[in-house]
Design an enzyme around this catalytic site. Structure first.
Site, PDB file in Angstrom:
ATOM      1  N   PRO A   9     -78.498 -44.653  49.803  1.00  0.00           N
ATOM      2  CA  PRO A   9     -78.758 -44.774  51.238  1.00  0.00           C
ATOM      3  C   PRO A   9     -79.398 -43.542  51.867  1.00  0.00           C
ATOM      4  CG  PRO A   9     -76.397 -44.596  50.814  1.00  0.00           C
ATOM      5  CD  PRO A   9     -77.073 -44.749  49.488  1.00  0.00           C
ATOM      6  N   ARG A  17     -86.135 -37.273  57.724  1.00  0.00           N
ATOM      7  CA  ARG A  17     -84.701 -37.091  57.992  1.00  0.00           C
ATOM      8  C   ARG A  17     -84.296 -35.636  57.809  1.00  0.00           C
ATOM      9  NH1 ARG A  17     -80.005 -38.469  53.848  1.00  0.00           N
ATOM     10  NH2 ARG A  17     -78.242 -37.947  55.176  1.00  0.00           N
ATOM     11  N   ASN A  72     -78.845 -40.664  42.533  1.00  0.00           N
ATOM     12  CA  ASN A  72     -78.507 -39.938  43.758  1.00  0.00           C
ATOM     13  C   ASN A  72     -77.877 -40.980  44.671  1.00  0.00           C
ATOM     14  OD1 ASN A  72     -78.320 -38.668  46.218  1.00  0.00           O
ATOM     15  ND2 ASN A  72     -80.266 -37.588  46.007  1.00  0.00           N
ATOM     16  N   ARG A 105     -71.900 -27.362  51.894  1.00  0.00           N
ATOM     17  CA  ARG A 105     -72.031 -28.156  53.127  1.00  0.00           C
ATOM     18  C   ARG A 105     -70.655 -28.558  53.648  1.00  0.00           C
ATOM     19  NH1 ARG A 105     -76.422 -32.479  52.761  1.00  0.00           N
ATOM     20  NH2 ARG A 105     -76.029 -32.436  54.999  1.00  0.00           N
TER      21      ARG A 105
END
Length: 144
Positions: A9, A17, A72, A105
């Protein structure tokens, strides 16, 4: 050697993005660059989908056609037991890749459910994560 590359997704939105996080390359360009780097070494097929069930079907249908999978799974990496189970059900090497360093992250990204079923996970090298994933599959198949 045939390798299936599965992109999950939001990866279709690369280049637009959050370029400050994911860079400016489109997924088509990443795929094209990977194909060029592996020319003469491996044939690649690409699937891009935003749907979990399509990822699962692609994995389950891969065994007779491919010697390895680069995946991924995008955000599915953090919670999809179904994708993890499908990876565990195939007998070919699967390497998970991510463009960004997931450990640098948000905390929720550090939970890598799908990676548990893979032979390895490569993250943080941008588009080269895919190339390193391909090399890992090739080395695994050659017994190195």
């Amino acid at each position: 050697m045939r390798i299936l590359v599965i992109n999950g997704p939001n990866l279709c939105a690369l280049g637009k993005r959050e370029p400050e996080i994911y860079g400016n390359l489109t997924l088509d360009k990443i795929n094209s660059n990977l194909k060029d780097r592996l020319k003469g070494t491996a044939d690649l097929d690409f699937i891009t989908t935003n749907y979990e069930g399509e990822i699962i079907s692609a994995i389950l249908d891969s065994v007779e056609k491919y010697q390895g999978i680069i995946i991924n799974p995008g955000a599915y990496a953090h919670y999809s037991i179904a994708i993890m189970d499908s990876i565990r059900s195939v007998s070919i090497p699967v390497v998970e890749v991510h463009l960004t360093n997931i450990n640098g992250r948000e905390n929720f990204r550090k939970n890598m459910v799908t990676a548990e079923a893979c032979i390895g996970c490569i993250s943080g090298f941008g588009e080269f994560s895919y190339y390193l994933g391909a090399l890992a599959i090739i080395n695994n198949l050659q017994g190195k």
